[in-house]
Write a protein that holds these residues in place. Structure first.
Motif, mmCIF file in Angstrom:
data_model
loop_
_atom_site.group_PDB
_atom_site.id
_atom_site.type_symbol
_atom_site.label_atom_id
_atom_site.label_comp_id
_atom_site.label_asym_id
_atom_site.label_seq_id
_atom_site.Cartn_x
_atom_site.Cartn_y
_atom_site.Cartn_z
ATOM 1 N N ASP A 260 17.564 2.677 -4.559
ATOM 2 C CA ASP A 260 16.352 3.385 -4.137
ATOM 3 C C ASP A 260 15.130 2.504 -4.421
ATOM 4 O O ASP A 260 14.860 2.148 -5.573
ATOM 5 N N PRO A 261 14.352 2.119 -3.397
ATOM 6 C CA PRO A 261 13.227 1.195 -3.601
ATOM 7 C C PRO A 261 11.999 1.845 -4.225
ATOM 8 O O PRO A 261 11.027 1.151 -4.551
ATOM 9 N N HIS A 262 11.996 3.172 -4.376
ATOM 10 C CA HIS A 262 10.792 3.858 -4.841
ATOM 11 C C HIS A 262 10.823 4.206 -6.324
ATOM 12 O O HIS A 262 9.848 4.727 -6.858
ATOM 13 N N VAL A 263 11.922 3.902 -7.008
ATOM 14 C CA VAL A 263 12.053 4.302 -8.413
ATOM 15 C C VAL A 263 10.990 3.635 -9.283
ATOM 16 O O VAL A 263 10.357 4.285 -10.119
ATOM 17 N N LEU B 71 8.254 5.534 -11.653
ATOM 18 C CA LEU B 71 8.236 5.353 -13.102
ATOM 19 C C LEU B 71 6.880 4.835 -13.561
ATOM 20 O O LEU B 71 6.340 5.270 -14.586
ATOM 21 N N HIS B 72 6.344 3.914 -12.788
ATOM 22 C CA HIS B 72 5.016 3.374 -13.089
ATOM 23 C C HIS B 72 3.991 4.501 -13.104
ATOM 24 O O HIS B 72 3.142 4.564 -14.005
ATOM 25 N N ALA B 73 4.063 5.391 -12.135
ATOM 26 C CA ALA B 73 3.116 6.505 -12.058
ATOM 27 C C ALA B 73 3.272 7.450 -13.248
ATOM 28 O O ALA B 73 2.281 7.928 -13.812
ATOM 29 N N LYS B 74 4.519 7.722 -13.642
ATOM 30 C CA LYS B 74 4.765 8.616 -14.790
ATOM 31 C C LYS B 74 4.173 8.033 -16.071
ATOM 32 O O LYS B 74 3.522 8.724 -16.854
ATOM 33 N N VAL B 75 4.400 6.730 -16.273
ATOM 34 C CA VAL B 75 3.874 6.078 -17.474
ATOM 35 C C VAL B 75 2.349 6.083 -17.453
ATOM 36 O O VAL B 75 1.693 6.376 -18.457
ATOM 37 N N ARG B 76 1.789 5.782 -16.290
ATOM 38 C CA ARG B 76 0.327 5.760 -16.177
ATOM 39 C C ARG B 76 -0.271 7.127 -16.461
ATOM 40 O O ARG B 76 -1.270 7.253 -17.171
ATOM 41 N N LEU C 142 0.827 -1.205 0.000
ATOM 42 C CA LEU C 142 0.000 0.000 0.000
ATOM 43 C C LEU C 142 0.866 1.262 0.000
ATOM 44 O O LEU C 142 0.568 2.233 -0.706
ATOM 45 N N ARG C 143 1.939 1.217 0.770
ATOM 46 C CA ARG C 143 2.836 2.385 0.835
ATOM 47 C C ARG C 143 3.477 2.634 -0.526
ATOM 48 O O ARG C 143 3.543 3.783 -0.989
ATOM 49 N N ALA C 144 3.916 1.554 -1.176
ATOM 50 C CA ALA C 144 4.537 1.706 -2.487
ATOM 51 C C ALA C 144 3.538 2.234 -3.505
ATOM 52 O O ALA C 144 3.879 3.059 -4.359
ATOM 53 N N ALA C 145 2.274 1.783 -3.401
ATOM 54 C CA ALA C 145 1.246 2.252 -4.329
ATOM 55 C C ALA C 145 0.998 3.745 -4.143
ATOM 56 O O ALA C 145 0.864 4.490 -5.122
ATOM 57 N N VAL C 146 0.919 4.197 -2.899
ATOM 58 C CA VAL C 146 0.707 5.618 -2.627
ATOM 59 C C VAL C 146 1.878 6.445 -3.159
ATOM 60 O O VAL C 146 1.690 7.492 -3.798
ATOM 61 N N LEU C 147 3.108 5.979 -2.927
ATOM 62 C CA LEU C 147 4.285 6.692 -3.421
ATOM 63 C C LEU C 147 4.301 6.740 -4.945
ATOM 64 O O LEU C 147 4.854 7.667 -5.547
ATOM 65 N N GLY C 148 3.662 5.735 -5.576
ATOM 66 C CA GLY C 148 3.597 5.696 -7.023
ATOM 67 C C GLY C 148 2.424 6.473 -7.591
ATOM 68 O O GLY C 148 2.178 6.426 -8.788
ATOM 69 N N GLY C 149 1.683 7.170 -6.735
ATOM 70 C CA GLY C 149 0.583 7.991 -7.206
ATOM 71 C C GLY C 149 -0.778 7.330 -7.148
ATOM 72 O O GLY C 149 -1.784 7.928 -7.558
ATOM 73 N N ASP C 150 -0.846 6.119 -6.631
ATOM 74 C CA ASP C 150 -2.133 5.425 -6.501
ATOM 75 C C ASP C 150 -2.746 5.803 -5.151
ATOM 76 O O ASP C 150 -2.318 5.311 -4.111
ATOM 77 N N LEU C 151 -3.747 6.673 -5.189
ATOM 78 C CA LEU C 151 -4.318 7.213 -3.951
ATOM 79 C C LEU C 151 -5.623 6.527 -3.549
ATOM 80 O O LEU C 151 -6.374 7.050 -2.714
ATOM 81 N N ARG C 152 -5.879 5.346 -4.085
ATOM 82 C CA ARG C 152 -7.147 4.670 -3.778
ATOM 83 C C ARG C 152 -7.261 4.281 -2.305
ATOM 84 O O ARG C 152 -8.370 4.120 -1.784
ATOM 85 N N LEU C 153 -6.139 4.112 -1.644
ATOM 86 C CA LEU C 153 -6.170 3.826 -0.211
ATOM 87 C C LEU C 153 -6.961 4.901 0.528
ATOM 88 O O LEU C 153 -7.753 4.608 1.431
ATOM 89 N N PHE C 154 -6.766 6.157 0.138
ATOM 90 C CA PHE C 154 -7.441 7.261 0.820
ATOM 91 C C PHE C 154 -8.928 7.301 0.482
ATOM 92 O O PHE C 154 -9.735 7.794 1.269
ATOM 93 N N TYR C 155 -9.286 6.767 -0.686
ATOM 94 C CA TYR C 155 -10.706 6.640 -1.023
ATOM 95 C C TYR C 155 -11.365 5.662 -0.040
ATOM 96 O O TYR C 155 -12.470 5.900 0.458
ATOM 97 N N LEU C 156 -10.670 4.542 0.246
ATOM 98 C CA LEU C 156 -11.218 3.578 1.195
ATOM 99 C C LEU C 156 -11.378 4.199 2.577
ATOM 100 O O LEU C 156 -12.370 3.947 3.279
ATOM 101 N N ILE C 157 -10.409 5.018 2.966
ATOM 102 C CA ILE C 157 -10.527 5.701 4.261
ATOM 103 C C ILE C 157 -11.717 6.659 4.227
ATOM 104 O O ILE C 157 -12.460 6.789 5.219
#
Length: 245
Positions: A101-104, A108-113, A1-16
């Motif tokens: 760096d574990p977040h690269v 990159l996934h977020a940029k492509v998306r 979930l943390r990696a998804a948020v760092l990658g620009g996937d904010l759906r976790l906050f929708y669930l909250i």
């Protein structure tokens, strides 16, 4: 979930946000914070289950996608987007990969998306409101309950059908035994036990069904009246025989 948020996937906050919807924090005309949360990832589903978020509300929210998933695109399209990135950006990312760096990858996934979403020219989607989501969740819940009820009804019919087949097979076997069944009834009664009385009455009910099928109902009632007379002092037995008519 943390990696998804760092990658620009904010759906976790929708669930909250949905947990606040469940608590009645928002008015019914409050719009959803994103276009949707579908398709759900395993980590989002685990989060939803762990915190007990209404699954019907989650399903309603997930009926719309949050964004076009980059991994659904062809490899050529992804390579084209990455190739078009400025050399300085690509060099910086590769340096970070080299440094561990574990977040690269997530970035990159977020940029492509984001590039894919911008180039897709998707039509504007009107945000649903809290009222819309609640209504849809109620419809999903009703449909699920109806499906469960139908499955239970079908299972009940199946069991009844199997029980009827078993009864028919048992009665056919009894009919073939003839008079020995009546002797078994007398044997059970003479045992003077509650379980034996139950067994005797069960046999008599089957004998009555057989008699009804063969047009020998009067003969059955004559014989069961004779049993009542012979055992008139056995109160528990007589009480059980009342159901035979």
């Amino acid at each position: 979930l943390r990696a998804a948020v760092l990658g620009g996937d904010l759906r976790l906050f929708y669930l909250i946000w949905l947990t606040a919807v469940e608590e009645g924090v928002f008015e019914y005309d409050e719009p959803e914070p994103m276009a949707g949360i579908g398709p759900m990832s395993a980590s989002l589903e685990a989060f939803s289950e762990f915190f007990g978020i209404d699954p019907d509300l989650v399903q309603a929210a997930a009926e719309r996608a949050a964004f076009p998933p980059a991994d659904a695109a062809s490899g050529d399209a992804v390579r084209g987007i990455i190739s078009a990135m400025p050399d300085a950006d690509k060099a910086a990312m590769l340096s970070r990969v080299f440094d561990g760096d574990p977040h690269v990858a997530a970035e990159l996934h977020a940029k492509v998306r984001d590039k894919m979403a911008a180039g897709a020219g998707a039509p504007l989607v009107v945000a649903r409101t809290v009222g819309d989501l609640r209504a849809r969740a109620a419809a999903i819940r009703l449909q699920r309950e109806q499906t469960v009820a139908e499955e239970r009804a079908a299972e009940q019919l199946r069991r009844e059908s199997e029980a009827e087949k078993a009864r028919q097979a048992r009665r056919l076997a009894m009919a073939r035994r003839g008079e020995s069944v009546w002797r078994e009834v007398e044997t059970e009664i003479e045992r003077r036990e509650t379980s034996a009385y139950d067994k005797a009455v069960e046999l008599l009910f089957d004998l009555r069904a057989i008699a009804d099928e063969r047009g020998a109902t009067e003969d059955f009632h004559r014989r069961q009246r004779a049993i009542r007379e012979r055992h008139a002092r056995k109160g528990k037995l007589i009480e059980r025989l009342k159901g035979l008519g």
